[in-house]
Every structure is written in C-alpha cells, then in structure tokens.
Design an enzyme around this catalytic site. Structure first.
Site, short mmCIF file in Angstrom:
data_model
loop_
_atom_site.label_atom_id
_atom_site.label_comp_id
_atom_site.label_asym_id
_atom_site.label_seq_id
_atom_site.Cartn_x
_atom_site.Cartn_y
_atom_site.Cartn_z
N GLU A 105 0.80 -1.18 0.09
CA GLU A 105 0.09 -0.12 0.11
C GLU A 105 0.63 1.30 0.03
O GLU A 105 0.38 2.13 -0.91
CB GLU A 105 -0.97 0.12 1.22
CG GLU A 105 -2.22 -0.92 1.00
CD GLU A 105 -1.92 -2.30 1.24
OE1 GLU A 105 -0.66 -2.67 1.69
OE2 GLU A 105 -2.86 -3.23 0.96
N HIS A 123 -10.12 -4.68 10.44
CA HIS A 123 -10.82 -4.50 8.92
C HIS A 123 -12.09 -3.81 9.02
O HIS A 123 -12.71 -3.73 8.05
CB HIS A 123 -11.08 -5.98 8.14
CG HIS A 123 -9.75 -6.71 7.67
ND1 HIS A 123 -8.90 -7.34 8.71
CD2 HIS A 123 -9.52 -6.92 6.53
CE1 HIS A 123 -8.24 -8.00 7.97
NE2 HIS A 123 -8.23 -7.72 6.73
C1 LIG Z 1 -2.16 -4.55 4.03
C2 LIG Z 1 -3.21 -5.47 3.81
N1 LIG Z 1 -3.72 -5.25 2.23
C3 LIG Z 1 -4.49 -6.27 1.77
C4 LIG Z 1 -5.11 -7.21 2.45
C5 LIG Z 1 -6.18 -8.10 1.85
N2 LIG Z 1 -5.49 -9.38 1.88
C6 LIG Z 1 -5.92 -10.27 2.70
S1 LIG Z 1 -5.14 -11.61 2.49
C7 LIG Z 1 -4.78 -11.18 1.05
C8 LIG Z 1 -3.51 -11.97 0.28
C9 LIG Z 1 -2.23 -12.49 0.85
O1 LIG Z 1 -1.68 -13.46 0.34
P1 LIG Z 1 -0.36 -14.15 1.11
O2 LIG Z 1 0.48 -13.30 1.77
O3 LIG Z 1 0.20 -14.81 -0.04
O4 LIG Z 1 -1.11 -15.20 2.23
P2 LIG Z 1 -2.11 -16.39 1.75
O5 LIG Z 1 -3.58 -15.99 1.93
O6 LIG Z 1 -1.79 -17.23 0.68
O7 LIG Z 1 -1.88 -17.46 3.07
C10 LIG Z 1 -4.60 -9.99 0.82
C11 LIG Z 1 -4.29 -9.10 -0.15
C12 LIG Z 1 -4.98 -7.26 4.08
N3 LIG Z 1 -5.26 -7.82 4.77
N4 LIG Z 1 -3.70 -6.20 4.43
#
Ligand SMILES: Cc1ncc(C[n+]2csc(CCOP(=O)(O)OP(=O)(O)O)c2C)c(N)n1
Lengths: 325, 368
Positions: free
Chosen positions: A60, A129
């Site tokens: 972000e 959130h």
């Molecule tokens: C700072 C932030 N940006 C966006 C999100 C929304 N979001 C939640 S999970 C996710 C994907 C994260 O993927 P990863 O780190 O690969 O973990 P996985 O879900 O595959 O375990 C996103 C974009 C968030 N929770 N926090």
C-alpha cells in the site's frame, strides 16, 4: 434513467472517466484479473487491459506513493484500497506527501489522485478490517473527503473526484454496494463536492448523517413520522469541503439536530458537525445538539457484540426523542 | 505449482517458457532431498502422530468451512487445507519457549501448538468459549499459554512483530528462536524489508518463513513478484536463505531441525521459503477460483497432498496398515464432530464484554 446497484453505478462512473480521459488509470490489489474483491472493477481488466487497470502487489505505501508521483507528472490515478483499513499503511504517503506538495511547492505541483474503497464495518470483519477513517482524513488540510450514500451520488461523485486536481479520499461503505437506485443516462452528469443533499424535508428536527448513516437517518425519520414528527434528513456526502450552509439552514428551521456517524464516537467527524452547529446556530437551538457515534472500542468479531457497536435505527430513534424533549 | 509448472494462460510474459518459473533449488526438483547423516528414521509413533495431526487440521478446516456456510461464522475465514505439512513439520521441531507468529491463516498453527480445538472452533463462531472469548474470530487466534502470538489480519504487519519477539527474547537473555510465518503476498509488504535489515544488522534469532502457496488472494506469484524465488530477497540483507518443499512433512521436519538448530546456536536470522499449495479458495468467500487457477492445476497439486504423501511413505515402509489409517481417520472425524457441536453450544459473549479488554486497567467511555 437506468437502475443500477451502487457497485455498478460506481463502475459505470469509472468506465466513463477511463474512456473520457487517457490519463486516468486504476491501480490496486486484485482489481484486474481477480475482478476486485468487492467486484467494483469487474470486467474492467478485460475491457481496458493492463495499462489502464493495473494489478499491484500488496504494498500500500508503495502503490499510493507511485500514484502520487504519477499524478505529479500529470496522470490521474485512481487507487483502490481493498478496504480503507489498509490505507492506514499508506497514511504517510497520503498525509505527509499527497496532502502537502501543492502547498509546499507554492502551487507548482498538484496531485489529481483518487483513493477509493470500502470503509466501515461490514459483517464480522473484526478489529483490523472495520475502520471508518473518513474523519481522520477530513482532519487533514489538502485532502478532499467524500462519502456518497446513493447510486446517483457514487456515480456522479466518482467523476467529480477523478476530475478534481487535488487528492480525494472516496469512501464507500461496504453495506451500500448492493443497494439499487437510478442514475441519469446523461453522461455529463456529475455531483459537485461541498453540497449536502436534503433527502427529506421536515420541520421538527434535523437528522444529519453521511454514507450508510444517511440511510439510518431516513429510517429514524420514518419511525418519527409514525408519531407525527416531521424530521428533515441531511445527507452530508462531502465532508471536506463541508456544506455548512445546507446544514445551518435546516437547523435554523427545525431548531433541533441529531448527527449520526459510524466512526468511533469520540473525536469522530460528527463531533465536528456538532461543534459547527453549536458555534453558528446557538441562538436557534431549542435543545443541545445530539450525536450518535460508534462505540469507543475496537470492532469485536462476535456478531452480537459487533451489532452493539454500530449505530442503528433504535439508538438513533432514542436519541432523537431525547433531543425532541 | 508445487511441481514447478504453470498453466499457459497465467504466464506473466507473452511467450514465456513455463520452465522459467520452475523451482530451481535442489530440494525442489520433485524428488525428496537426500537425507543427511543426522537424519534418523522417524519412529512409527511419530509418523502416526504426524498423520493424526495433519488429519486433525484437515477435518477441523472442513468443519470450519461448514460453520461459515451454516452462518455460524462470518467475516473472513481462511483455511489451511493442503498446507498442513508445513506448520506441522516445522513446529514439531521448536522448543516450548519459542514464540510463533503468523497471519490470518492461523487455524493449523494454533491447533498443532496445542490450542484446544473446541476453543479454536468457538472463536471462529464468535462464542464466549473461544480462545479470545469471541472477540478475535478466525483471523485472530492467540494463545499466550502456547507462546502463540497470533493471528494477524493486516498483510505483512506482523512480520515486524515477529522480529520484535526475537529482539525481546534475546534482550532478556533467552535462547528462544522466533518462528515468523507469512505468505508470498506478504513478502511484498514494505515493512518486511525494514525488519529484515534490522534482524540481520542486530543478529536476531528469527526465522522468516514464507509459506509460498503461490497465490496472494487471486493474484499469482508471477504477477506479484518481480523475482519469483522470494528467498533470494534475503541476499541483499546478508541473511542465509533457501527454498524448500513444504508438502512432505518429513522433509520439512528435516530442514527445520537443521535450520532451527543453526539459528539457536548462531543467533543469526534465516530467511526460508517453503513451497506449499492451498487446496481451498483464498477465503471462504472466494467462490470463483477459475479467475486464477484451473481445476487441472488443483488436481495436479492434490497428487502431492501432504496427507497422501505420508500415507504412501507409511505404506511403503510397512509402518501402518490401511485399516489403522482408517481407524485414525474415524477417530479424528469423531473428535471434530464433537468439537463442532461443543463450540456451537458455547454461549454468545455477554454484551458487557464489548467494553472489556480495550485497556488493561480501565474501561473506555460507554455508549453511542
Ligand atoms: C495490508 C493489507 N492489504 C491487503 C489485505 C487483503 N488481503 C488479505 S489476504 C491477502 C492475500 C495475502 O496473500 P499471502 O500473503 O500470500 O497469504 P495467503 O493468503 O496465501 O496465506 C490480501 C491481499 C490485507 N489483509 N492487508
């Protein structure tokens, strides 16, 4: 007139601006191939391809910083925050950079940037959130902050936001995406900033809110109507700039006011509205100005606790009755 | 893909050769790494333990998804199905006083660390019997008793906390090693780079563990990372790093023993990328996986289901009969059915709870 959901109306506004102005592009997490988490950008990647609809990593501060830089050379980026809660990470870029450069450069640089996304509580998204941050942003000179509550407004205001030469925080309550309403078919339609809307005229009390709380104010008005009380409902929709004139005219007519907002009660934007009314309409008031905000706690997960935190018709009604005496 | 292939429609660059993105380190050629001399064969009892624990997570997750569908859970719910071997293989090698921290995909870590399954499920259902008395939910499981520091929803944010845990324990003179899990998507969070630098600069005993399941929500690794071998990022910070396979619990365990031992002895941070794969959608609300993967890709990944791999290993070495496996499966099913029922029977939090635990020593202002 066409009937669309809030989500579709917003998308329609985005499409028109992308088509109208080549310098407009969208960037954000999962907005392209994945169609947007709340599906606001559905179909846009296919329609406009990568140059105009850019999927980003989860970064972000970097995304917003890049958008600010691009805006400074004349692009008009529209950044989606997957939820506004994540804009907290980008606050340094927004507050220390975007909001300051026009002033610090003596007007040499401008930042035509929109940061938009869902703000506020949804359904059990829990403490990290569920933030309502519009009041935080409306505290910052150099930003404009809007919170449309209807399909027509979201459609008209996103276009105004994109055409504005200043950084605009554009907050969409997730509870509104599914509501339906009409939008004008005339593509030149826009909704100006700094103009509140009178959603219902009345003479007995002014109910003042924005975003989802404007709808709750309407519900309260409907209940009061059953008791023969004629409430006026003001949808603030633009926090910064704030249309005090419409608010004051209403209060001067009704002599009573209640302000409702979803953000934490203490220090929320509604407190600012209350203070202004108090300062400028004191002689017209027949009762202290009422206010209803969210409970001063991090948002709990359990549904029964979450529902306690978010202002609703019942608490609004009780407070309105108190103000009515 | 855990086997190194990528369906054509997801190639990042036009005309890219899928092999370009194939896993390149030795332990990822699809073969088991050769056991080193310190690698003693695991006892049948241990294998049975792993088998049961992997099944417990898998079945627990099925019930947690059921809870979501039944409206007993809300918000965001991210299950660990398919990734079990990573948490279990790794956490089977830690010391009791080692802090563990992860993101929101936290059910598996919590369960294996010994958190009561009913309390976990009750938390997911937002009940007073939950680990955090219903205030955190699925994404925010914590257990101080188990040195489990959660359970965080802001992608990447907790990686700084992980380094802080290591800083704190080292400051206090403990030999604890912090195990900081996060996703491939989180590897792009700016704060991570800040704390990687400080962890290395200050010799902090932290292991950064990227659970690379190849997706950040609906965005494939190839679209979000300029260099898809994420472990290489540690190079710039003078940290040791490697990529290992995370689908074989025994292999994860081998690596874990070696690396954890090393970090404990040297008090130097380590940057590890564990390749696994999530079988479920990103979250319970992710209902269009075709936007980012094909059914064939998923099927192929499931051929390396960690539970299946262990079953095959046990069959091959005559450690466990199929009857015994079925008996364990039945026991786990029964356990989790009861967990689900007991959690659902736990009462909702008392309304006054909304104000507790905002502060340690006072209540916030009440009312709207
Ligand atoms: C700072 C932030 N940006 C966006 C999100 C929304 N979001 C939640 S999970 C996710 C994907 C994260 O993927 P990863 O780190 O690969 O973990 P996985 O879900 O595959 O375990 C996103 C974009 C968030 N929770 N926090």
């Amino acid at each position: 007139m066409a009937t669309l959901t809030y989500r579709e109306a917003l998308r329609q506004g985005l499409i028109e601006e992308i088509e109208r102005d080549e310098s407009v592009f969208l960037m954000g997490e999962d907005i392209g191939r994945y169609q947007g988490t709340f599906r606001v950008t559905q179909g846009l990647f296919e329609q406009f391809r990568q140059k105009r609809v850019l999927d980003t990593p989860i970064s972000e501060p970097g995304i917003v910083g890049i958008a600010i830089g691009a805006a400074m050379v004349g692009c008009r980026p529209v950044v989606e925050m997957m939820t506004m809660s994540f804009s907290i990470l980008a606050m340094d870029q927004i507050i220390n950079h975007a909001a300051k450069i026009h002033y610090m450069s003596g007007g040499q640089f401008k930042v035509p940037l929109v940061i938009r996304g869902p703000g506020g509580a949804a359904n059990q998204l829990s403490a990290q959130h569920s933030h309502s941050l519009e009041g935080w942003y409306a505290h910052v000179p150099g930003l404009k902050v809007v919170a449309p509550s209807t399909t027509e407004d979201v459609y008209g205001m996103i276009k105004t936001a994109i055409r504005d030469d200043n950084p605009v925080i554009f907050t969409e309550n997730p509870g509104l995406y599914g509501i339906k309403g009409e939008i004008p078919t005339d593509q030149s339609f826009t909704v100006p900033f700094g103009k509140a809307a009178v959603r219902k005229e009345g003479t007995d009390i002014s109910l003042i809110g924005y975003s989802r709380m404007a709808h709750v104010c309407m519900e309260v008005a409907e209940e009061l109507d059953k008791d023969g009380i004629d409430a006026e409902v003001i949808d603030v929709r633009s926090l910064l700039p704030l249309d005090t004139e419409t608010i004051y005219n209403s209060v001067k007519k009704t002599n009573r006011a209640l302000v409702m907002y979803e953000d934490w009660r203490s220090g929320g934007f509604g407190a600012e509205i209350v203070a202004r009314i108090q300062e400028d309409c004191f002689d017209y008031l027949d009762a202290p100005v009422g206010r209803i905000g969210g409970l001063n706690v991090p948002m709990p997960y359990a549904r029964n606790l979450e529902l306690l935190c978010i202002p609703n018709k019942e608490v609004g009604l009780a407070k309105a009755r108190e103000v009515l005496g | 893909m855990a086997d190194g292939t990528i369906p054509a429609q997801y190639h990042r660059r036009h005309g890219a050769n899928p092999q370009e993105y194939a896993l390149s380190t030795s332990s990822n050629t699809g073969k088991r790494a050769a056991p080193d001399s310190s690698d003693l064969p695991e006892s049948p009892a241990l294998l049975e333990h792993f088998y049961r624990e992997m099944l417990r997570i898998r079945v627990f997750e099925r019930f947690s998804e059921q809870a979501y569908r039944a409206g007993l859970a809300g918000g965001y719910l991210h299950v660990y199905s398919g990734m079990e071997a990573t948490a279990i293989g790794w956490l089977s090698c830690i010391e009791k006083h080692d802090p563990v921290i992860t993101a929101y995909r936290d059910h598996g870590h919590a369960l294996y660390l010994g958190c009561d399954a009913t309390a976990c499920m009750a938390e997911i259902m937002g009940r007073s019997g939950g680990l955090s008395r219903g205030k955190g939910g699925s994404m925010h499981l914590y257990s101080a008793e188990h040195n489990f520091y959660g359970g965080w929803g802001i992608v990447g944010g907790h990686t700084a906390l992980g380094v802080g845990l290591a800083f704190g324990t080292k400051y206090q003179g403990s030999d604890a090693v912090t195990h900081c899990f996060f996703g491939d998507g989180a590897a792009n969070a700016g704060v991570l780079f800040e704390v990687m630098n400080m962890a290395s600069l200050w010799d902090l005993p932290v292991i950064f563990i990227i659970e690379n399941n190849e997706f950040a929500m609906g965005t494939r690794l190839e679209y979000h990372a300029a260099e898809t071998e994420l472990h290489k990022r540690a190079e710039g910070f003078g940290m040791e790093h490697e990529r290992i396979d995370g689908m074989d619990v025994l292999e994860v365990r081998q690596h874990a023993r070696r690396i954890i031992d090393r970090v404990r002895k040297t008090s130097r941070p380590y940057f590890l990328e564990i390749m696994n794969y999530r079988f479920a959608g990103h979250g319970a609300a992710d209902n269009d996986q075709s936007l980012y993967r094909t059914p064939e890709e998923l099927e192929r990944a499931k051929k390396r289901d960690p539970i299946l791999l262990l079953e095959n290993h046990m069959r091959k070495n005559n450690v466990m009969t199929d009857e015994k496996m079925e008996a364990i499966q039945a026991e786990v099913e029964e356990e989790m059915e009861k967990v689900y029922a007991d959690a659902a029977a736990s009462p909702k939090p008392d309304p006054e709870e909304v104000y507790t635990d905002v502060y340690t020593d006072m209540l916030p202002e009440k009312g709207h």
